[in-house]
Motif scaffolding. Structure first.
Motif, PDB file in Angstrom:
ATOM      1  N   ARG A   1     -15.287 -47.515 -10.555  1.00  0.00           N
ATOM      2  CA  ARG A   1     -16.565 -47.358  -9.483  1.00  0.00           C
ATOM      3  C   ARG A   1     -17.487 -46.491  -9.953  1.00  0.00           C
ATOM      4  N   ASN A   2     -18.564 -46.317  -9.153  1.00  0.00           N
ATOM      5  CA  ASN A   2     -19.754 -45.572  -9.235  1.00  0.00           C
ATOM      6  C   ASN A   2     -19.448 -44.613  -8.106  1.00  0.00           C
ATOM      7  N   VAL A   3     -18.709 -43.341  -8.677  1.00  0.00           N
ATOM      8  CA  VAL A   3     -18.593 -42.184  -7.827  1.00  0.00           C
ATOM      9  C   VAL A   3     -19.843 -41.439  -7.620  1.00  0.00           C
ATOM     10  N   ILE A   4     -20.541 -40.980  -6.367  1.00  0.00           N
ATOM     11  CA  ILE A   4     -21.396 -40.051  -6.420  1.00  0.00           C
ATOM     12  C   ILE A   4     -21.496 -39.122  -5.240  1.00  0.00           C
ATOM     13  N   ALA A   5     -22.032 -38.120  -5.435  1.00  0.00           N
ATOM     14  CA  ALA A   5     -21.958 -36.951  -4.461  1.00  0.00           C
ATOM     15  C   ALA A   5     -22.411 -37.378  -3.109  1.00  0.00           C
ATOM     16  N   LEU A   6     -21.919 -36.636  -2.055  1.00  0.00           N
ATOM     17  CA  LEU A   6     -22.363 -37.347  -0.575  1.00  0.00           C
ATOM     18  C   LEU A   6     -24.165 -36.977  -0.313  1.00  0.00           C
ATOM     19  N   GLN A   7     -24.487 -35.912  -1.131  1.00  0.00           N
ATOM     20  CA  GLN A   7     -25.851 -35.513  -0.783  1.00  0.00           C
ATOM     21  C   GLN A   7     -26.712 -36.701  -1.778  1.00  0.00           C
ATOM     22  N   GLU A   8     -26.203 -37.206  -2.830  1.00  0.00           N
ATOM     23  CA  GLU A   8     -26.876 -38.217  -3.579  1.00  0.00           C
ATOM     24  C   GLU A   8     -27.027 -39.594  -2.559  1.00  0.00           C
ATOM     25  N   LEU A   9     -25.953 -39.832  -2.090  1.00  0.00           N
ATOM     26  CA  LEU A   9     -25.929 -40.902  -1.027  1.00  0.00           C
ATOM     27  C   LEU A   9     -27.122 -40.760  -0.144  1.00  0.00           C
ATOM     28  N   LEU A  10     -26.973 -39.719   0.611  1.00  0.00           N
ATOM     29  CA  LEU A  10     -28.070 -39.233   1.693  1.00  0.00           C
ATOM     30  C   LEU A  10     -29.515 -39.357   1.259  1.00  0.00           C
ATOM     31  N   SER A  11     -29.649 -38.735  -0.049  1.00  0.00           N
ATOM     32  CA  SER A  11     -31.159 -39.014  -0.699  1.00  0.00           C
ATOM     33  C   SER A  11     -31.488 -40.289  -1.071  1.00  0.00           C
ATOM     34  N   LEU A  12     -30.493 -41.151  -1.416  1.00  0.00           N
ATOM     35  CA  LEU A  12     -30.705 -42.666  -1.487  1.00  0.00           C
ATOM     36  C   LEU A  12     -30.988 -43.543  -0.184  1.00  0.00           C
ATOM     37  N   ILE A  13     -30.211 -43.306   0.897  1.00  0.00           N
ATOM     38  CA  ILE A  13     -30.619 -43.981   2.108  1.00  0.00           C
ATOM     39  C   ILE A  13     -31.708 -43.410   2.650  1.00  0.00           C
ATOM     40  N   LYS A  14     -32.188 -42.054   2.481  1.00  0.00           N
ATOM     41  CA  LYS A  14     -33.443 -41.543   3.273  1.00  0.00           C
ATOM     42  C   LYS A  14     -34.598 -42.212   2.420  1.00  0.00           C
ATOM     43  N   ALA A  15     -34.552 -42.540   1.230  1.00  0.00           N
ATOM     44  CA  ALA A  15     -35.561 -43.066   0.403  1.00  0.00           C
ATOM     45  C   ALA A  15     -35.547 -44.719   0.708  1.00  0.00           C
ATOM     46  N   GLY A  16     -34.551 -44.930   1.401  1.00  0.00           N
ATOM     47  CA  GLY A  16     -34.839 -46.467   1.822  1.00  0.00           C
ATOM     48  C   GLY A  16     -34.068 -47.429   0.775  1.00  0.00           C
ATOM     49  N   ASN A  17     -33.195 -46.859  -0.027  1.00  0.00           N
ATOM     50  CA  ASN A  17     -32.468 -47.623  -1.105  1.00  0.00           C
ATOM     51  C   ASN A  17     -30.957 -47.799  -0.756  1.00  0.00           C
ATOM     52  N   SER A  18     -30.559 -48.609  -1.239  1.00  0.00           N
ATOM     53  CA  SER A  18     -28.778 -48.704  -0.869  1.00  0.00           C
ATOM     54  C   SER A  18     -28.303 -48.432  -2.261  1.00  0.00           C
ATOM     55  N   PRO A  19     -27.180 -47.706  -2.273  1.00  0.00           N
ATOM     56  CA  PRO A  19     -26.409 -47.480  -3.381  1.00  0.00           C
ATOM     57  C   PRO A  19     -26.117 -48.612  -4.137  1.00  0.00           C
ATOM     58  N   PRO A  20     -25.783 -48.511  -5.564  1.00  0.00           N
ATOM     59  CA  PRO A  20     -25.261 -50.050  -6.135  1.00  0.00           C
ATOM     60  C   PRO A  20     -23.817 -50.458  -5.546  1.00  0.00           C
ATOM     61  N   PRO A  21     -23.496 -51.880  -5.758  1.00  0.00           N
ATOM     62  CA  PRO A  21     -22.172 -52.181  -5.547  1.00  0.00           C
ATOM     63  C   PRO A  21     -21.329 -51.364  -6.090  1.00  0.00           C
ATOM     64  N   GLY A  22     -20.068 -51.082  -5.481  1.00  0.00           N
ATOM     65  CA  GLY A  22     -19.010 -50.247  -6.074  1.00  0.00           C
ATOM     66  C   GLY A  22     -19.059 -48.703  -5.954  1.00  0.00           C
ATOM     67  N   SER A  23     -20.263 -48.162  -5.205  1.00  0.00           N
ATOM     68  CA  SER A  23     -20.442 -46.890  -4.958  1.00  0.00           C
ATOM     69  C   SER A  23     -19.416 -46.387  -4.094  1.00  0.00           C
ATOM     70  N   VAL A  24     -18.785 -45.105  -4.282  1.00  0.00           N
ATOM     71  CA  VAL A  24     -17.922 -44.420  -3.382  1.00  0.00           C
ATOM     72  C   VAL A  24     -18.209 -43.118  -3.410  1.00  0.00           C
ATOM     73  N   VAL A  25     -17.895 -42.524  -2.368  1.00  0.00           N
ATOM     74  CA  VAL A  25     -18.103 -40.987  -1.897  1.00  0.00           C
ATOM     75  C   VAL A  25     -16.751 -40.544  -1.490  1.00  0.00           C
ATOM     76  N   ILE A  26     -16.251 -39.248  -2.053  1.00  0.00           N
ATOM     77  CA  ILE A  26     -14.923 -38.801  -1.859  1.00  0.00           C
ATOM     78  C   ILE A  26     -15.214 -37.555  -1.001  1.00  0.00           C
ATOM     79  N   THR A  27     -14.231 -37.716   0.117  1.00  0.00           N
ATOM     80  CA  THR A  27     -14.352 -36.350   1.106  1.00  0.00           C
ATOM     81  C   THR A  27     -12.912 -36.164   1.647  1.00  0.00           C
ATOM     82  N   PHE A  28     -12.760 -34.773   1.977  1.00  0.00           N
ATOM     83  CA  PHE A  28     -11.461 -34.314   2.381  1.00  0.00           C
ATOM     84  C   PHE A  28     -11.695 -33.633   3.955  1.00  0.00           C
ATOM     85  N   ASP A  29     -10.942 -34.023   4.601  1.00  0.00           N
ATOM     86  CA  ASP A  29     -10.964 -33.339   6.118  1.00  0.00           C
ATOM     87  C   ASP A  29      -9.947 -31.882   6.228  1.00  0.00           C
ATOM     88  N   ASP A  30     -10.470 -31.002   7.011  1.00  0.00           N
ATOM     89  CA  ASP A  30      -9.610 -30.019   7.517  1.00  0.00           C
ATOM     90  C   ASP A  30      -9.606 -28.649   6.754  1.00  0.00           C
TER      91      ASP A  30
END
Length: 327
Positions: free
Chosen positions: A58-87
């Motif tokens: 898969r194409n693992v990206i940081a959350l900030q990279e994802l936000l930069s992409l969608i803010k610029a009007g771009n979708s991440p490529p297929p298979g992109s994944v962001v990893i997060t943990f709660d609590d």
């Protein structure tokens, strides 16, 4: 791997793009069995296999990279994944972080900062621990769906546990402490759980050792922001950001709504605290161009490998809906 193959074929055929945001809580081993509700845990052996799979497939990206992409009007490529943990589980530092570093995978950790300051376990795990280490079996509580229960009966114990969890979820911290105190008095647990929550010093160590893990916030006391007054929601968000600023000398950028629950007042509180994004829980899983940065949908990571390739392929949930009629 039939589902994995189906997912990959679906993505290719439909030209699906976008990112899956995975949500984890605790990463556990056998010693954690009595202390952490298994619904919110992934075994460390499974987590390692999942991370190895992501690094290879898969194409693992940081959350900030994802936000930069969608803010610029771009979708991440297929298979992109962001990893997060709660609590703020301690196991993110002791178990997950070394694995993430081994595979060079970025992640975001959302902290319930009041619980970190008090080194206090999540209320669901405190309840789970009391049930598992109780010295008494009779429990009498009040409220809808509650009453007296003989916990020696597995069905009654299960019913009582889930009814109490349902009651505790929308409660304030003060209400929770009162309810949990009453349960502890009734069940007289024989043991207390080991430290399950990170301390601020451990978080500082983690940031030095594992700089690929970004720190976000998850309120101060992990309360349901949709169940409290707007001013209380605003205080919970603002105080959690201030805690991180004070303890770590950083201004957090990202937020996750406890229990994935948001409403206009909670959303306003996040924006007013100068946070750049907020994660929710919704059926729509993929994050694409034009996505709302304050309503980022996440998918709870499965506790095994069976569905993991399919869930992270980009085909879920749409392929499931089309083939099986349900997600």
């Amino acid at each position: 791997m039939a589902l994995s193959g189906m997912g990959a074929a679906y993505v290719r055929r439909r030209g699906v793009d976008g990112a899956v945001i995975l949500m984890y809580h605790g990463i556990t081993d056998k010693e954690d069995a009595n202390w952490i509700d298994p619904r919110f845990a992934v075994p460390v052996t499974v987590f390692e296999r999942q991370m190895r799979f992501l690094a290879k497939n898969r194409n693992v990206i940081a959350l900030q990279e994802l936000l930069s992409l969608i803010k610029a009007g771009n979708s991440p490529p297929p298979g992109s994944v962001v990893i997060t943990f709660d609590d703020g589980y301690r196991s993110v530092f002791t178990k997950a972080a070394p694995i993430l570093k081994r595979y060079q995978l970025p992640a975001t950790l959302y902290l319930a900062t009041g619980q970190v300051s008090r080194v206090e376990a999540q209320w669901i795990d405190r309840l789970y621990s009391m049930f598992n280490t109780r010295s008494r079996d009779f429990l009498e509580t009040t409220g809808e769906k509650l009453g007296s229960a003989n916990l020696d009966n597995p069905l009654e114990a299960r019913s009582a546990y889930y009814a109490l969890a349902e009651q505790l979820l929308p409660a304030s911290r003060e209400q929770r402490e009162k309810i949990l105190g009453g349960i502890a008095d009734a069940l007289r647990p024989l043991r207390q759980p080991p430290p399950l929550t990170l301390t601020w010093e451990e978080i500082r160590q983690m940031r030095r050792l594992y700089p690929g893990i970004e720190i976000g916030v998850h309120t101060r006391d992990h309360i349901d922001l949709t169940a409290c007054e707007p001013q209380d929601a605003a205080a919970e968000v603002a105080m959690s950001a201030a805690d991180v600023q004070r303890e770590l000398d950083i201004a957090p950028a990202h937020f996750s709504f406890p229990y994935g629950r948001s409403n206009p007042a909670a959303r306003h509180a996040v924006i007013a605290a100068n946070l750049s994004s907020a994660a929710v829980t919704e059926p729509a899983v993929l994050v694409r161009a034009g996505g709302d940065p304050y309503a980022l949908p996440r998918l709870s990571a499965p506790s095994n490998m069976a569905l993991f390739p399919f869930y992270t392929s980009g085909a879920y949930p749409q392929a499931s809906l089309e083939v099986f009629g349900r997600a």
